[in-house]
Design a protein around this motif. Structure first.
Motif, PDB file in Angstrom:
ATOM      1  N   HIS A 178      26.843 -12.200  41.531  1.00  0.00           N
ATOM      2  CA  HIS A 178      26.660 -13.282  40.531  1.00  0.00           C
ATOM      3  C   HIS A 178      26.071 -12.663  38.985  1.00  0.00           C
ATOM      4  N   PHE A 179      25.748 -11.902  39.282  1.00  0.00           N
ATOM      5  CA  PHE A 179      25.290 -11.703  37.605  1.00  0.00           C
ATOM      6  C   PHE A 179      25.950 -10.624  36.599  1.00  0.00           C
ATOM      7  N   SER A 180      26.216 -10.611  35.968  1.00  0.00           N
ATOM      8  CA  SER A 180      27.129 -10.355  34.415  1.00  0.00           C
ATOM      9  C   SER A 180      26.185  -9.559  33.595  1.00  0.00           C
ATOM     10  N   VAL A 181      25.591  -7.786  33.540  1.00  0.00           N
ATOM     11  CA  VAL A 181      25.008  -7.731  33.044  1.00  0.00           C
ATOM     12  C   VAL A 181      25.348  -7.574  31.660  1.00  0.00           C
ATOM     13  N   ASN A 182      26.681  -7.427  30.828  1.00  0.00           N
ATOM     14  CA  ASN A 182      26.869  -7.895  29.825  1.00  0.00           C
ATOM     15  C   ASN A 182      26.189  -9.534  29.125  1.00  0.00           C
ATOM     16  N   ARG A 183      26.077 -10.257  30.443  1.00  0.00           N
ATOM     17  CA  ARG A 183      25.743 -11.835  30.048  1.00  0.00           C
ATOM     18  C   ARG A 183      24.157 -11.620  29.960  1.00  0.00           C
ATOM     19  N   MET A 184      23.494 -10.876  30.524  1.00  0.00           N
ATOM     20  CA  MET A 184      22.744 -10.727  30.823  1.00  0.00           C
ATOM     21  C   MET A 184      21.664  -9.737  29.080  1.00  0.00           C
ATOM     22  N   LEU A 185      22.750  -8.680  29.305  1.00  0.00           N
ATOM     23  CA  LEU A 185      21.849  -8.793  27.658  1.00  0.00           C
ATOM     24  C   LEU A 185      21.908  -9.288  26.629  1.00  0.00           C
ATOM     25  N   SER A 186      23.151 -10.054  27.090  1.00  0.00           N
ATOM     26  CA  SER A 186      23.301 -11.167  25.145  1.00  0.00           C
ATOM     27  C   SER A 186      22.186 -12.082  25.761  1.00  0.00           C
ATOM     28  N   ARG A 192      14.682  -3.779  18.751  1.00  0.00           N
ATOM     29  CA  ARG A 192      13.543  -3.060  18.278  1.00  0.00           C
ATOM     30  C   ARG A 192      13.290  -2.142  18.786  1.00  0.00           C
ATOM     31  N   GLU A 193      14.452  -1.337  19.454  1.00  0.00           N
ATOM     32  CA  GLU A 193      14.588  -0.477  20.496  1.00  0.00           C
ATOM     33  C   GLU A 193      12.999  -0.129  20.510  1.00  0.00           C
ATOM     34  N   GLN A 194      12.465  -0.864  21.891  1.00  0.00           N
ATOM     35  CA  GLN A 194      11.281  -1.089  22.892  1.00  0.00           C
ATOM     36  C   GLN A 194      11.824  -0.955  24.142  1.00  0.00           C
ATOM     37  N   SER A 195      11.136  -0.417  24.739  1.00  0.00           N
ATOM     38  CA  SER A 195      11.625   0.575  26.172  1.00  0.00           C
ATOM     39  C   SER A 195      11.614  -1.107  27.217  1.00  0.00           C
ATOM     40  N   LEU A 196      12.435  -1.658  27.410  1.00  0.00           N
ATOM     41  CA  LEU A 196      12.659  -2.603  28.900  1.00  0.00           C
ATOM     42  C   LEU A 196      13.347  -1.977  30.068  1.00  0.00           C
ATOM     43  N   SER A 197      12.390  -2.325  30.993  1.00  0.00           N
ATOM     44  CA  SER A 197      12.745  -1.831  32.285  1.00  0.00           C
ATOM     45  C   SER A 197      13.371  -2.085  33.904  1.00  0.00           C
ATOM     46  N   PHE A 198      14.094  -0.989  34.299  1.00  0.00           N
ATOM     47  CA  PHE A 198      14.645  -2.291  35.376  1.00  0.00           C
ATOM     48  C   PHE A 198      13.558  -2.933  36.332  1.00  0.00           C
ATOM     49  N   LEU A 199      12.515  -2.966  36.030  1.00  0.00           N
ATOM     50  CA  LEU A 199      12.042  -3.762  37.368  1.00  0.00           C
ATOM     51  C   LEU A 199      11.918  -4.771  36.063  1.00  0.00           C
ATOM     52  N   GLU A 200      11.474  -5.022  34.824  1.00  0.00           N
ATOM     53  CA  GLU A 200      11.725  -6.108  34.253  1.00  0.00           C
ATOM     54  C   GLU A 200      12.785  -7.001  34.019  1.00  0.00           C
ATOM     55  N   PHE A 201      13.999  -6.125  34.022  1.00  0.00           N
ATOM     56  CA  PHE A 201      15.269  -6.749  34.031  1.00  0.00           C
ATOM     57  C   PHE A 201      15.495  -7.582  35.113  1.00  0.00           C
ATOM     58  N   ASN A 202      15.467  -6.904  36.026  1.00  0.00           N
ATOM     59  CA  ASN A 202      15.164  -7.995  37.186  1.00  0.00           C
ATOM     60  C   ASN A 202      14.495  -9.326  37.487  1.00  0.00           C
ATOM     61  N   TYR A 203      13.502  -9.126  36.376  1.00  0.00           N
ATOM     62  CA  TYR A 203      13.210 -10.485  36.032  1.00  0.00           C
ATOM     63  C   TYR A 203      13.611 -11.998  36.505  1.00  0.00           C
ATOM     64  N   MET A 204      14.981 -12.447  35.535  1.00  0.00           N
ATOM     65  CA  MET A 204      15.397 -12.996  35.772  1.00  0.00           C
ATOM     66  C   MET A 204      16.367 -13.037  36.372  1.00  0.00           C
ATOM     67  N   ILE A 205      16.572 -12.295  37.270  1.00  0.00           N
ATOM     68  CA  ILE A 205      17.146 -12.395  38.342  1.00  0.00           C
ATOM     69  C   ILE A 205      16.716 -13.983  39.622  1.00  0.00           C
ATOM     70  N   LEU A 206      15.200 -12.623  39.894  1.00  0.00           N
ATOM     71  CA  LEU A 206      14.365 -13.174  40.487  1.00  0.00           C
ATOM     72  C   LEU A 206      14.317 -14.699  39.808  1.00  0.00           C
ATOM     73  N   GLN A 207      14.017 -15.116  39.301  1.00  0.00           N
ATOM     74  CA  GLN A 207      13.679 -16.296  38.737  1.00  0.00           C
ATOM     75  C   GLN A 207      14.190 -17.376  39.201  1.00  0.00           C
ATOM     76  N   ALA A 208      16.351 -16.592  39.195  1.00  0.00           N
ATOM     77  CA  ALA A 208      17.410 -18.103  39.280  1.00  0.00           C
ATOM     78  C   ALA A 208      17.215 -17.903  40.026  1.00  0.00           C
ATOM     79  N   TYR A 209      16.949 -16.889  41.195  1.00  0.00           N
ATOM     80  CA  TYR A 209      16.676 -17.033  43.046  1.00  0.00           C
ATOM     81  C   TYR A 209      15.726 -18.228  43.387  1.00  0.00           C
ATOM     82  N   ASP A 210      14.869 -18.392  42.082  1.00  0.00           N
ATOM     83  CA  ASP A 210      13.768 -19.434  43.143  1.00  0.00           C
ATOM     84  C   ASP A 210      14.108 -20.111  42.516  1.00  0.00           C
ATOM     85  N   PHE A 211      15.322 -21.093  41.568  1.00  0.00           N
ATOM     86  CA  PHE A 211      15.701 -22.590  41.872  1.00  0.00           C
ATOM     87  C   PHE A 211      16.479 -22.604  43.315  1.00  0.00           C
TER      88      PHE A 211
END
Length: 414
Positions: free
Chosen positions: A146-154, A164-183
């Motif tokens: 149900h999640f679009s990577v394009n939209r998440m990146l926006s 800022r070319e700062q690293s974003l790990s795949f672990l962190e990228f999952n955070y917004m999916i987990l928070q959505a799942y909480d709801f």
């Protein structure tokens, strides 16, 4: 905001300044008119205590309960293991289960001061209850689709990190999916229909609203509060000594009281509306006081906020101590006043610089030796860190400087 809500809660939110955005204000208003609604705010267990930066949303939960609705405080026992990347420049340190649980225990004691828990009252939950047992492949198939990577990146919280070319790990990228799942889980288990949070959480909240509608065809909403800064642009909740903690064992009730007593004149009325339960008209009257009278309003602000957190006795004790320190000199008689020009402060100066520039010590070297020998106190509190920073706001309210047992001065800006 042109919409005029009918429900008591939304009226309070708008009138007192808590409202930033809502996914569907009128639909939420209609639901609140029909009957009690359950709402939640999530808190990751990244520290042993909540701090003043959390207090605005805690007050929102308190008003939610006072207007007849059910609040949920969701402890992030699961999401803390991932870490929210929103508007952060680097990944959060990972904590083990024991540290997370210890932090949750500390945070829970603070919530108990503001909310009534028990049957048909507020709930305190831990998202580890459902996140720890997730099957990864099933979760990807049932939720991830149900999640679009394009939209998440926006989302600004992610885009600003990548720009800022700062690293974003795949672990962190999952955070917004987990928070959505909480709801989704909170709706499924507790009929929770609203998520609230700071405006930096808008993208995460919208994700949860969308996911719950897609998977369960449920009508749910999101509401955010403004990210609060002081009138001079500083982030709310920061002081010269670091975070303003809500736990008494990390920050004394007296220091907490002093933080509010030292509020900038321009912020008094706004903070009275947000952090106390005084009537709005009284908040505006007090905030409009001028000259020396504004100090009376600051004392009311400090007493009201401290009473909510630490109790009326702690607030009265803090005020009495402050009066002794500032009005009576602490040991009888007025203190000799030492002034610093505002230009000397800039964005802050260390206690060593303060001592040397004010002439209270002959040099910075002497100041460091004084601190090393436990000979310096500010407002009767021992100073052990020579790098501790002081701000103009802190000094502007007046600071009692004690050097040894006999030399006491009042430091002010002048």
């Amino acid at each position: 905001m042109t919409y005029r809500p009918k429900s008591e809660f939304l009226g309070i939110m708008i009138q007192r300044g808590y409202m930033a955005d809502c996914t569907d204000l009128q639909a939420l208003d209609d639901a609140l008119i029909e009957g009690p609604v359950t709402a939640y705010i999530g808190y990751d267990a990244t520290a042993a205590s909540l701090h003043v930066g959390h207090l605005l949303n805690i007050m929102m939960l308190r008003w939610w309960q006072k207007t007849g609705n059910r609040p949920i405080t969701l402890m992030g026992g699961g999401t803390t293991k991932v870490g929210d990347p929103s508007f952060r420049s680097e990944e959060r340190p990972l904590l083990d289960n024991a540290a997370i649980q210890s932090n949750i225990d500390g945070m829970a004691r603070v919530f108990g001061r503001y909310l009534r828990y028990g049957d048909d009252a507020a709930l305190m939950l831990n998202n580890a209850e459902w996140l720890d047992s997730l099957n990864y492949l099933e979760f990807l198939r049932d939720i991830g689709r149900h999640f679009s990577v394009n939209r998440m990146l926006s989302f600004e919280s992610v885009r600003s990190r990548l720009d800022r070319e700062q690293s974003l790990s795949f672990l962190e990228f999952n955070y917004m999916i987990l928070q959505a799942y909480d709801f989704l889980e909170l709706y499924r288990r507790y009929d929770c229909r609203l998520q609230m949070g700071g405006s930096d959480q808008w993208g995460n909240i919208v994700n949860g609203v969308d996911l719950t509608r897609r998977v369960l065809d449920a009508e749910v909403w999101g509401l955010t509060s403004p990210l609060l800064t002081t009138s001079d642009g500083r982030k709310m909740g920061k002081s010269a000594g670091g975070a303003v903690w809500l736990s008494a064992d990390m920050l004394s009730p007296y220091e907490f009281w002093q933080f509010w007593r030292n509020t900038t004149d321009a912020d008094v009325g706004r903070f009275l509306k947000l952090y106390t339960e005084l009537p709005v008209e009284e908040c505006e009257r007090l905030g409009g006081l001028q000259g020396a009278e504004i100090n009376d309003a600051k004392i009311i602000l400090a007493n009201q906020v401290t009473t909510l957190l630490h109790g009326a006795d702690a607030a009265a004790s803090a005020e009495a101590t402050a009066r002794e320190v500032f009005e009576q000199g602490g040991a009888g008689g007025d203190l000799e006043v030492v002034t610093l020009p505002p230009s000397a402060i800039g964005e802050g100066l260390s206690v060593v610089q303060m001592l040397a520039q004010s002439g209270l010590t002959a040099s910075g070297k002497e100041a460091k030796r004084l601190i090393a020998e436990s000979g310096l106190r500010l407002n009767n509190d021992l100073v052990t860190d020579p790098q501790r920073m002081l701000t103009a706001d802190e000094i502007g309210g007046g600071i009692k400087v004690s050097i040894g047992r006999k030399k006491h001065r009042m430091l002010r800006l002048g």
